[in-house]
Scaffold this motif. Structure first.
Motif, mmCIF file in Angstrom:
data_model
loop_
_atom_site.group_PDB
_atom_site.id
_atom_site.type_symbol
_atom_site.label_atom_id
_atom_site.label_comp_id
_atom_site.label_asym_id
_atom_site.label_seq_id
_atom_site.Cartn_x
_atom_site.Cartn_y
_atom_site.Cartn_z
ATOM 1 N N LYS A 76 0.805 -1.219 0.000
ATOM 2 C CA LYS A 76 0.000 0.000 0.000
ATOM 3 C C LYS A 76 0.839 1.270 0.000
ATOM 4 C CE LYS A 76 -4.188 -1.862 2.150
ATOM 5 N NZ LYS A 76 -5.100 -1.816 3.329
ATOM 6 N N GLN A 77 1.949 1.266 0.761
ATOM 7 C CA GLN A 77 2.732 2.499 0.864
ATOM 8 C C GLN A 77 3.729 2.670 -0.271
ATOM 9 O OE1 GLN A 77 4.274 3.343 4.746
ATOM 10 N NE2 GLN A 77 5.443 5.128 4.073
ATOM 11 N N ALA A 78 4.217 1.554 -0.804
ATOM 12 C CA ALA A 78 5.249 1.650 -1.846
ATOM 13 C C ALA A 78 4.738 1.202 -3.210
ATOM 14 C CB ALA A 78 6.469 0.830 -1.441
ATOM 15 N N MET A 79 4.373 -0.055 -3.335
ATOM 16 C CA MET A 79 4.075 -0.631 -4.654
ATOM 17 C C MET A 79 2.951 0.114 -5.384
ATOM 18 S SD MET A 79 6.366 -2.868 -4.900
ATOM 19 C CE MET A 79 7.237 -4.311 -4.278
ATOM 20 N N HIS A 80 1.844 0.370 -4.699
ATOM 21 C CA HIS A 80 0.704 1.013 -5.362
ATOM 22 C C HIS A 80 1.083 2.380 -5.921
ATOM 23 C CE1 HIS A 80 -2.658 -1.480 -3.176
ATOM 24 N NE2 HIS A 80 -1.853 -2.221 -3.917
ATOM 25 N N HIS A 81 1.817 3.144 -5.135
ATOM 26 C CA HIS A 81 2.191 4.497 -5.550
ATOM 27 C C HIS A 81 3.280 4.459 -6.625
ATOM 28 C CE1 HIS A 81 -0.198 6.170 -2.257
ATOM 29 N NE2 HIS A 81 0.295 5.185 -1.523
ATOM 30 N N PHE A 82 4.226 3.535 -6.497
ATOM 31 C CA PHE A 82 5.266 3.400 -7.527
ATOM 32 C C PHE A 82 4.636 3.048 -8.874
ATOM 33 C CE2 PHE A 82 8.802 2.052 -4.310
ATOM 34 C CZ PHE A 82 8.914 3.366 -3.893
ATOM 35 N N ALA A 85 2.928 6.031 -10.399
ATOM 36 C CA ALA A 85 3.920 6.988 -10.903
ATOM 37 C C ALA A 85 4.716 6.443 -12.085
ATOM 38 C CB ALA A 85 4.875 7.376 -9.784
ATOM 39 N N ALA A 86 4.389 5.241 -12.556
ATOM 40 C CA ALA A 86 5.066 4.602 -13.696
ATOM 41 C C ALA A 86 6.517 4.243 -13.403
ATOM 42 C CB ALA A 86 4.987 5.493 -14.943
ATOM 43 N N LEU A 87 6.831 4.006 -12.110
ATOM 44 C CA LEU A 87 8.171 3.548 -11.749
ATOM 45 C C LEU A 87 8.287 2.042 -11.878
ATOM 46 C CD1 LEU A 87 8.998 5.647 -8.541
ATOM 47 C CD2 LEU A 87 9.563 6.141 -10.922
ATOM 48 N N ILE A 88 7.190 1.345 -11.618
ATOM 49 C CA ILE A 88 7.195 -0.109 -11.677
ATOM 50 C C ILE A 88 5.968 -0.583 -12.458
ATOM 51 C CG2 ILE A 88 8.361 -0.204 -9.425
ATOM 52 C CD1 ILE A 88 5.708 -1.233 -8.221
ATOM 53 N N GLU A 89 5.962 -1.870 -12.764
ATOM 54 C CA GLU A 89 4.824 -2.491 -13.440
ATOM 55 C C GLU A 89 4.586 -3.857 -12.820
ATOM 56 O OE1 GLU A 89 5.873 -2.989 -17.533
ATOM 57 O OE2 GLU A 89 7.871 -3.724 -17.057
ATOM 58 N N ASP A 90 3.394 -4.406 -13.035
ATOM 59 C CA ASP A 90 3.142 -5.766 -12.571
ATOM 60 C C ASP A 90 3.009 -6.677 -13.790
ATOM 61 O OD1 ASP A 90 0.359 -5.910 -13.480
ATOM 62 O OD2 ASP A 90 -0.109 -4.589 -11.797
ATOM 63 N N ASN A 91 2.950 -7.983 -13.534
ATOM 64 C CA ASN A 91 2.943 -8.935 -14.652
ATOM 65 C C ASN A 91 1.546 -9.257 -15.161
ATOM 66 O OD1 ASN A 91 2.058 -10.481 -12.525
ATOM 67 N ND2 ASN A 91 3.663 -12.050 -12.672
ATOM 68 N N GLY A 92 0.529 -8.570 -14.624
ATOM 69 C CA GLY A 92 -0.809 -8.675 -15.186
ATOM 70 C C GLY A 92 -1.629 -9.857 -14.739
ATOM 71 N N VAL A 93 -1.068 -10.730 -13.895
ATOM 72 C CA VAL A 93 -1.864 -11.861 -13.422
ATOM 73 C C VAL A 93 -2.717 -11.404 -12.241
ATOM 74 C CG1 VAL A 93 -0.079 -13.480 -14.174
ATOM 75 C CG2 VAL A 93 -0.143 -12.748 -11.787
#
Length: 307
Positions: A76-82, A85-93
């Motif tokens: 919640k504090q890091a991944m969602h915001h990153f 902000a287009a800093l990270i992506e997920d693999n879509g699963v």
């Protein structure tokens, strides 16, 4: 600087909000880049990673121990915001799948690998040209027209203090946005009680001037709509609660103009302290977010309500 300081500066440079500059966010990004304390930044990678892997990496290489039940906090504090902000992506699963992974984007990786190099400033600046900073995104900034406000008494000076700082912001920032072309009829001061007081105009509108001790901090009059704004500047006490509304209503029983009740705060943290005591059918303005207002129910947004 340490690796944490370097990555924190990166987060500041690309406009991440203050909560996303916290240690937990810095360490999360270091783990995602697989940067160890003695690595050079060019060694950064962007392999797919789980939050469990982040926790394990930080324990092994930085001696930072996050419990497994901290995964939701990191998410919640890091991944969602990153990700926003287009800093990270997920693999879509599916997010509840054991195969769900995150990774740093190629674009972000390219900037991180340049930390400490001459090219860093150019690359981070280019990132902001393509992506709005998350601070701006979350603030949903609007370009609002700021229209003039009249003060018939001419220039005046507030004494020092947070309360008067907020009153200054009400006149310079709130009024031009939400009470355009209004006239300042009254302004209090923590030392000089009646800093501005247009007695003649107040009387013409029906005020009982003898009750000045109960006057709100700022009173504005918008002639084109025949609205009077009663604004309380709250830093520690005195919001527009039901008791305060009753006091002002009694004081202005002969006033025929529409009445708008506003509580102003310096920041959101102060607003939260008083949120439960605010009266319905009033308005809230927060100085640190000057382009927005909070409307407490009622049958309309900004404007007077029937008694």
């Amino acid at each position: 600087m340490s690796k944490v300081d370097d990555i924190r500066k990166f987060l500041v440079d690309i406009g991440m909000p203050k909560p996303q500059q916290a240690d937990i966010c810095c360490y999360t990004l270091l783990a995602m880049a697989e940067i160890k304390p003695n690595d050079s930044w060019i060694a950064a990678r962007n392999a797919w990673i789980r939050i469990h892997d982040v926790i394990s990496f930080l324990d092994k290489w930085y001696g930072i121990k996050y419990a497994e039940n901290s995964r939701e906090t990191i998410r919640k504090q890091a991944m969602h915001h990153f990700r926003t902000a287009a800093l990270i992506e997920d693999n879509g699963v599916s997010t509840n799948s054991p195969n769900y992974r995150y990774r740093i984007t190629d674009e972000t990786l390219n900037i991180i690998q340049s930390i400490g190099l001459v090219s860093y400033d150019t690359k981070s600046a280019s990132f902001l040209k393509v992506h709005d900073s998350l601070i701006d995104y979350y603030a949903s900034k609007k370009r609002m027209a700021k229209l003039p406000v009249r003060i018939n008494d001419g220039e005046f000076t507030f004494s020092a203090g947070k309360h008067n700082q907020l009153q200054k912001a009400i006149i310079e920032e709130f009024a031009p946005r939400f009470a355009p072309y209004s006239e300042v009829l009254y302004v209090g001061d923590t030392i000089e009680k009646d800093l501005v007081k247009n007695v003649e105009k107040l009387r013409s509108l029906g005020f009982e001037i003898t009750l000045h001790d109960k006057m709100p901090d700022v009173v504005l009059y918008r002639e084109d709509r025949d609205w009077i704004y009663f604004v309380e500047a709250v830093t520690s006490v005195g919001p527009m609660d039901p008791k305060r509304i009753d006091e002002i209503t009694a004081m202005t029983k002969y006033v025929k103009s529409g009445k708008v009740f506003v509580t102003a705060f310096l920041d959101f943290a102060t607003y939260k302290k008083f949120a439960s005591s605010l009266a319905w059918e009033t308005e809230v303005w927060i100085s640190e977010m000057p382009d927005h207002m909070i409307h407490l129910n009622g049958d309309r947004f900004l404007g007077p309500h029937s008694n």
